[in-house]
Design a protein around this motif. Structure first.
Motif, mmCIF file in Angstrom:
data_model
loop_
_atom_site.group_PDB
_atom_site.id
_atom_site.type_symbol
_atom_site.label_atom_id
_atom_site.label_comp_id
_atom_site.label_asym_id
_atom_site.label_seq_id
_atom_site.Cartn_x
_atom_site.Cartn_y
_atom_site.Cartn_z
ATOM 1 N N GLN A 1 0.824 -1.205 0.000
ATOM 2 C CA GLN A 1 0.000 0.000 0.000
ATOM 3 C C GLN A 1 0.866 1.266 0.000
ATOM 4 O O GLN A 1 0.684 2.167 -0.820
ATOM 5 C CB GLN A 1 -0.928 0.005 1.207
ATOM 6 C CG GLN A 1 -1.808 1.252 1.335
ATOM 7 C CD GLN A 1 -2.944 1.274 0.330
ATOM 8 O OE1 GLN A 1 -3.600 0.251 0.121
ATOM 9 N NE2 GLN A 1 -3.180 2.422 -0.300
ATOM 10 N N GLU B 1 1.357 3.903 -3.106
ATOM 11 C CA GLU B 1 0.971 5.306 -2.985
ATOM 12 C C GLU B 1 2.152 6.227 -3.288
ATOM 13 O O GLU B 1 2.001 7.264 -3.958
ATOM 14 C CB GLU B 1 0.429 5.583 -1.588
ATOM 15 C CG GLU B 1 -0.924 4.948 -1.321
ATOM 16 C CD GLU B 1 -1.492 5.354 0.030
ATOM 17 O OE1 GLU B 1 -1.388 6.533 0.394
ATOM 18 O OE2 GLU B 1 -2.044 4.482 0.727
ATOM 19 N N LEU C 1 -1.443 -1.440 -5.446
ATOM 20 C CA LEU C 1 -2.586 -0.861 -4.733
ATOM 21 C C LEU C 1 -3.817 -1.753 -4.833
ATOM 22 O O LEU C 1 -4.078 -2.349 -5.881
ATOM 23 C CB LEU C 1 -2.907 0.531 -5.295
ATOM 24 C CG LEU C 1 -1.847 1.603 -5.062
ATOM 25 C CD1 LEU C 1 -2.187 2.883 -5.814
ATOM 26 C CD2 LEU C 1 -1.694 1.890 -3.570
ATOM 27 N N TYR D 1 -10.739 1.398 -1.672
ATOM 28 C CA TYR D 1 -10.051 2.507 -1.028
ATOM 29 C C TYR D 1 -9.658 2.091 0.381
ATOM 30 O O TYR D 1 -10.447 1.487 1.106
ATOM 31 C CB TYR D 1 -10.949 3.741 -1.009
ATOM 32 C CG TYR D 1 -11.120 4.377 -2.375
ATOM 33 C CD1 TYR D 1 -10.180 5.256 -2.871
ATOM 34 C CD2 TYR D 1 -12.227 4.065 -3.167
ATOM 35 C CE1 TYR D 1 -10.327 5.816 -4.133
ATOM 36 C CE2 TYR D 1 -12.384 4.621 -4.431
ATOM 37 C CZ TYR D 1 -11.423 5.505 -4.916
ATOM 38 O OH TYR D 1 -11.569 6.047 -6.165
ATOM 39 N N ARG E 1 -7.153 8.646 -0.574
ATOM 40 C CA ARG E 1 -5.924 7.888 -0.801
ATOM 41 C C ARG E 1 -6.115 7.065 -2.072
ATOM 42 O O ARG E 1 -7.167 6.450 -2.272
ATOM 43 C CB ARG E 1 -5.609 6.979 0.394
ATOM 44 C CG ARG E 1 -5.206 7.752 1.631
ATOM 45 C CD ARG E 1 -4.942 6.844 2.810
ATOM 46 N NE ARG E 1 -3.785 5.970 2.608
ATOM 47 C CZ ARG E 1 -3.373 5.092 3.520
ATOM 48 N NH1 ARG E 1 -4.031 4.965 4.672
ATOM 49 N NH2 ARG E 1 -2.315 4.331 3.283
ATOM 50 N N ASN F 1 -6.314 4.344 -4.956
ATOM 51 C CA ASN F 1 -6.461 2.900 -5.060
ATOM 52 C C ASN F 1 -6.013 2.465 -6.454
ATOM 53 O O ASN F 1 -5.467 3.255 -7.233
ATOM 54 C CB ASN F 1 -7.905 2.480 -4.779
ATOM 55 C CG ASN F 1 -8.874 3.004 -5.831
ATOM 56 O OD1 ASN F 1 -8.528 3.896 -6.615
ATOM 57 N ND2 ASN F 1 -10.077 2.479 -5.864
ATOM 58 N N TRP G 1 -10.272 10.315 -7.348
ATOM 59 C CA TRP G 1 -9.278 10.683 -6.334
ATOM 60 C C TRP G 1 -9.488 12.134 -5.931
ATOM 61 O O TRP G 1 -9.570 13.010 -6.792
ATOM 62 C CB TRP G 1 -7.859 10.454 -6.847
ATOM 63 C CG TRP G 1 -6.791 10.711 -5.821
ATOM 64 C CD1 TRP G 1 -6.762 10.254 -4.538
ATOM 65 C CD2 TRP G 1 -5.606 11.497 -5.988
ATOM 66 N NE1 TRP G 1 -5.628 10.704 -3.892
ATOM 67 C CE2 TRP G 1 -4.900 11.461 -4.771
ATOM 68 C CE3 TRP G 1 -5.071 12.212 -7.061
ATOM 69 C CZ2 TRP G 1 -3.683 12.121 -4.590
ATOM 70 C CZ3 TRP G 1 -3.858 12.864 -6.889
ATOM 71 C CH2 TRP G 1 -3.179 12.816 -5.653
#
Length: 379
Positions: free
Chosen positions: A59, A63, A119, A123, A130, A132, A186
């Motif tokens: 994750q 990101e 990812l 979410y 954040r 996804n 987003w």
């Protein structure tokens, strides 16, 4: 259109008088690369961790690569050839060179594709603040479009559009920019729980003349008769003799408890128009028109009358103008990548020159690292 004080630095952008020494030029550059450094620190730190669970590693790394690819993409649009930084080692970074645009695109695509692999589809927290898997796919579709890689642009847009459980099309234009919008892919979370968007605070005004900016007459007149976007997303303010218009996508210019609007960076409408353009470029004209008409029909307009490939591409460019105005530079970047900046700005924007398509490289950065010379043309 600029109405603000002569003492405010943003006037330099309206008048095209920015210099390599202009503070905003170096502030934007340094802010972006500072965030890129932070993303690199996360990637390196996570890779060296023996405590984090693998799902958390994926994750966080996903990101960070998403952010790194996004920031370099925007730096490329603003400054042209730039260094692509993937390390926190100052001994390496102090002497980097600018890369050709094709290489920057390649590295950005590599980062965002890696983010897609890391990812999750869901979410990770409440809301959509954040990224996804689908946020990465949406950004990848945009980068492929700008890079002229049509098939990949269409495929990645389709990956987002086909997920009708997470992303639900909204016919009510007044709800598109609420924080709960199901067309948002987003969003950015405001810095406090009661703060709404910087866009609302910047663009909305209640009396004239405007304190900072107003929409141009050209944009206001670009809406077709009956376009519901003009009704919902543009608001007029008059002093009895003159009327000015401001963007009204976000309705809140002040705080509220709780915040009702989050800035939207990626949204569903863009994916339809990305796919429309990519399809048209590949000669898939029927599919291109279907996607274009999805946007037009939601705005209360009839199907496009465009028939040829050139007509459809022109219609898509026009649609993007009235769909994405005041959203993260879409219009400027669209004109630039289509080679139409001079067509629209020469003679209408103060002191416009073709070389203004790029910002100058901050002179302070060239002084620190001569390897990033030469300066962009025109400066």
């Amino acid at each position: 259109m600029w109405y603000g004080s002569n003492s405010l630095s943003y006037q330099n952008f309206y008048n095209n008088t920015v210099l390599p020494s202009t503070a905003d030029i170096s502030n934007w550059w340094n802010s972006a690369y500072s965030q890129i450094y932070a993303a690199n620190a996360i990637i390196e730190g996570v890779a060296g961790s023996t405590k984090l669970a693998q799902a958390d590693k994926d994750q966080l790394t996903g990101e960070a690569k998403f952010v790194r690819g996004l920031l370099h993409f925007y730096l490329l649009q603003l400054y042209g050839d730039i260094p692509y930084i993937t390390s926190t080692d100052y001994k390496v970074n102090i002497s980097v060179h600018r890369m050709p645009s094709a290489e920057v695109y390649s590295h950005s695509i590599e980062d965002i594709r890696a983010a897609c692999e890391l990812l999750p589809e869901a979410y990770p927290t409440g809301g959509r603040v954040r990224p996804n898997f689908y946020a990465a796919k949406a950004l990848l579709a945009r980068i492929y479009l700008y890079n002229g890689t049509w098939a990949e642009a269409a495929d990645n847009a389709s990956a987002v559009l086909n997920n009708t459980e997470i992303y639900i099309w909204q016919d009510d234009l007044s709800k598109i920019f609420l924080k709960e919008s199901r067309t948002a892919i987003w969003q950015l979370m405001p810095r406090t729980a009661t703060r709404n968007t910087d866009e609302g605070a910047t663009f909305i005004f209640s009396s004239g003349p405007p304190p900072l900016v107003a929409l141009s007459e050209g944009l206001v007149n670009a809406f077709e008769n009956g376009d519901l976007r003009k009704t919902n997303w543009v608001k007029g303010v008059t002093n009895g003799t003159t009327t000015w218009y401001h963007a009204y996508k976000y309705k809140k210019s002040r705080t509220s408890t709780p915040a009702q609007e989050y800035p939207i960076v990626l949204r569903l409408a863009e994916q339809y128009l990305i796919r429309a353009e990519a399809r048209a470029q590949q000669g898939e004209l029927i599919g291109a028109k279907e996607d274009l008409n999805k946007i037009r029909n939601t705005a209360g307009l009839a199907d496009t009358e465009a028939m040829t490939q050139a007509e459809i591409l022109d219609a898509i460019l026009k649609e993007r103008r009235v769909e994405f105005f005041t959203e993260y530079g879409h219009r400027f970047f669209d004109l630039k990548r289509n080679g139409k900046l001079d067509d629209f700005l020469l003679g209408t924007k103060p002191d416009w020159n073709s070389t203004d398509r790029l910002l100058p490289i901050p002179q302070s950065e060239i002084n620190l690292n001569p390897n990033i010379a030469p300066q962009n043309p025109g400066y």
